[in-house]
Design an enzyme around this catalytic site. Structure first.
Site, PDB file in Angstrom:
ATOM      1  N   GLU A   1      -9.810  -1.763   4.952  1.00  0.00           N
ATOM      2  CA  GLU A   1     -10.480  -1.364   6.184  1.00  0.00           C
ATOM      3  C   GLU A   1     -11.701  -2.231   6.463  1.00  0.00           C
ATOM      4  O   GLU A   1     -12.195  -2.913   5.559  1.00  0.00           O
ATOM      5  CB  GLU A   1     -10.907   0.105   6.053  1.00  0.00           C
ATOM      6  CG  GLU A   1      -9.744   1.078   5.830  1.00  0.00           C
ATOM      7  CD  GLU A   1      -8.871   1.252   7.058  1.00  0.00           C
ATOM      8  OE1 GLU A   1      -8.785   0.337   7.883  1.00  0.00           O
ATOM      9  OE2 GLU A   1      -8.267   2.342   7.200  1.00  0.00           O
TER      10      GLU A   1
ATOM     11  N   HIS B   1      -7.418  -4.820   9.934  1.00  0.00           N
ATOM     12  CA  HIS B   1      -7.307  -4.602   8.489  1.00  0.00           C
ATOM     13  C   HIS B   1      -5.952  -5.082   7.995  1.00  0.00           C
ATOM     14  O   HIS B   1      -4.950  -4.957   8.689  1.00  0.00           O
ATOM     15  CB  HIS B   1      -7.552  -3.133   8.108  1.00  0.00           C
ATOM     16  CG  HIS B   1      -6.452  -2.189   8.476  1.00  0.00           C
ATOM     17  ND1 HIS B   1      -6.621  -1.133   9.346  1.00  0.00           N
ATOM     18  CD2 HIS B   1      -5.152  -2.113   8.093  1.00  0.00           C
ATOM     19  CE1 HIS B   1      -5.495  -0.460   9.468  1.00  0.00           C
ATOM     20  NE2 HIS B   1      -4.581  -1.045   8.727  1.00  0.00           N
TER      21      HIS B   1
ATOM     22  N   ASP C   1       0.817  -1.214   0.000  1.00  0.00           N
ATOM     23  CA  ASP C   1       0.000   0.000   0.000  1.00  0.00           C
ATOM     24  C   ASP C   1       0.852   1.265   0.000  1.00  0.00           C
ATOM     25  O   ASP C   1       2.080   1.207   0.159  1.00  0.00           O
ATOM     26  CB  ASP C   1      -0.966  -0.003   1.203  1.00  0.00           C
ATOM     27  CG  ASP C   1      -0.311  -0.494   2.491  1.00  0.00           C
ATOM     28  OD1 ASP C   1       0.933  -0.474   2.589  1.00  0.00           O
ATOM     29  OD2 ASP C   1      -1.042  -0.887   3.416  1.00  0.00           O
TER      30      ASP C   1
ATOM     31  N   ASP D   1      -7.525  -2.871  14.147  1.00  0.00           N
ATOM     32  CA  ASP D   1      -8.911  -3.217  13.802  1.00  0.00           C
ATOM     33  C   ASP D   1      -8.969  -4.383  12.814  1.00  0.00           C
ATOM     34  O   ASP D   1     -10.004  -4.629  12.193  1.00  0.00           O
ATOM     35  CB  ASP D   1      -9.651  -1.993  13.240  1.00  0.00           C
ATOM     36  CG  ASP D   1      -9.024  -1.471  11.947  1.00  0.00           C
ATOM     37  OD1 ASP D   1      -8.003  -2.025  11.501  1.00  0.00           O
ATOM     38  OD2 ASP D   1      -9.563  -0.505  11.373  1.00  0.00           O
TER      39      ASP D   1
HETATM   40  C1  GLP Z   1      -1.015   0.531   8.275  1.00  0.00           C
HETATM   41  C2  GLP Z   1      -0.628  -0.140   6.972  1.00  0.00           C
HETATM   42  C3  GLP Z   1      -0.638  -1.650   7.115  1.00  0.00           C
HETATM   43  C4  GLP Z   1       0.164  -2.046   8.315  1.00  0.00           C
HETATM   44  C5  GLP Z   1      -0.468  -1.444   9.545  1.00  0.00           C
HETATM   45  C6  GLP Z   1       0.207  -1.849  10.838  1.00  0.00           C
HETATM   46  O1  GLP Z   1      -2.376   0.566   8.445  1.00  0.00           O
HETATM   47  N1  GLP Z   1      -1.479   0.171   5.908  1.00  0.00           N
HETATM   48  O2  GLP Z   1      -0.101  -2.212   5.918  1.00  0.00           O
HETATM   49  O3  GLP Z   1       0.185  -3.439   8.408  1.00  0.00           O
HETATM   50  O4  GLP Z   1      -0.409  -0.036   9.411  1.00  0.00           O
HETATM   51  O5  GLP Z   1       1.287  -1.049  11.149  1.00  0.00           O
HETATM   52  P1  GLP Z   1       2.205  -1.309  12.404  1.00  0.00           P
HETATM   53  O6  GLP Z   1       3.047  -2.487  12.021  1.00  0.00           O
HETATM   54  O7  GLP Z   1       3.004  -0.066  12.517  1.00  0.00           O
HETATM   55  O8  GLP Z   1       1.329  -1.595  13.555  1.00  0.00           O
END
Ligand code: GLP
Length: 275
Positions: free
Chosen positions: A148, A143, A72, A141
């Site tokens: 989402e 995702h 993403d 959440d």
């Molecule tokens: C964002 C990204 C996800 C990622 C998530 C978790 O929402 N779009 O791809 O997995 O954050 O991030 P973290 O590893 O910092 O908790």
């Protein structure tokens, strides 16, 4: 489904990195046969990238014949912004390994035609022969990528408006100023990740415990998009103890009892320098 439980974040990161290393080495990538890896950003994969850099530096692993596709990217954030996923990937991983920049694919959140960009990303993945191993992370959440709650579980790469929870969760990267967090993103779809031959999702920390519970102990539900991977034939969830806090004791005991089997997957294999 496999659930691999390690004591802490560092051990979970190392396990995930060893798994990726082994998969690449066992594949024996070459100029005619690239290994294709899907990759996440965020604080979770950081430790795993550090380990992969270590394996590259000691000559165990090469990314010369690896193509990567990131999950993403934010919409409208300049590519050079320190919090863009381009910056994240280059500053934390790509610049330290031998990947050819032409093989490191990241969605362009500044493309003039965002829909065309998403279509072309799907085409590039298909042209690369699909993804061998998609590594993912999740939000609290549940995702995956930026799919989402409520996202279609057969979705493809597309533009998404971020949920408030995600904006709040990601505000820490933008000086805790909600107004600075982009509100839209480009993301691979749940279906895009489902098409990968294998999926490895790394989940660490108590703040993700409820999401892990929803991911594996309850049914498939589009409000917890990561739960879709219950229906993938080769999913590995790698987590730390903290992330298991909402799981049943029975679930944790069962999967911990399988660790001797899971650990065989990360035993050292013949490395690049041994060949
Ligand atoms: C964002 C990204 C996800 C990622 C998530 C978790 O929402 N779009 O791809 O997995 O954050 O991030 P973290 O590893 O910092 O908790």
């Amino acid at each position: 489904m496999r659930l691999v439980i390690l004591d802490d974040y560092n051990l979970a990161s190392e396990w995930a990195a060893k798994y990726i290393r082994n998969r690449i080495i066992q594949f024996k990538p070459s100029a005619n046969n690239f290994f294709t890896l899907g990759l996440p950003t965020g604080s979770t994969p950081y430790g795993c990238y550090q380990k992969l850099i270590e394996y590259y530096r000691c000559g165990e692993l090469s990314f010369k014949f690896v193509k990567t596709f990131n999950m993403d990217e934010y919409v409208g954030l300049p590519r050079a912004h320190p919090e863009s996923y381009h910056s994240y990937m280059w500053n934390n991983f790509f610049k330290y390994i031998d990947i050819d920049p032409a093989n490191a694919h990241i969605l362009d959140g500044n493309a003039e035609d965002l829909e065309a960009e998403c279509k072309s990303y799907e085409r590039k993945i298909a042209e690369a022969g699909g993804i061998h191993l998609f590594v993912g992370g999740i939000g609290p959440d549940g995702h995956i990528a930026f799919n989402e709650p409520g996202s279609s579980l057969v979705s493809r790469t597309r533009v998404k408006t971020l949920a408030k929870d995600t904006i709040v969760a990601n505000a820490r990267f933008f000086g805790n100023d909600l107004s600075k967090v982009p509100t839209m993103a480009l993301t691979v779809g749940v279906g895009t990740v489902m098409d990968a031959k294998e999926v490895m999702i790394v989940i660490t920390g108590a703040h993700k415990a409820f999401a892990l519970y929803k991911a594996i102990e309850e049914g498939v539900n589009h409000m917890w998009t990561v739960s879709a991977f219950q229906q993938h034939p080769h999913t590995i969830f790698v987590c730390d103890e903290d992330a298991t806090l909402e799981l049943r004791v029975k679930t944790v005991k069962y999967f911990k009892g399988l660790m001797h089997v899971h650990n065989k997957l990360v035993d050292p294999v013949l490395s690049v320098k041994d060949k």
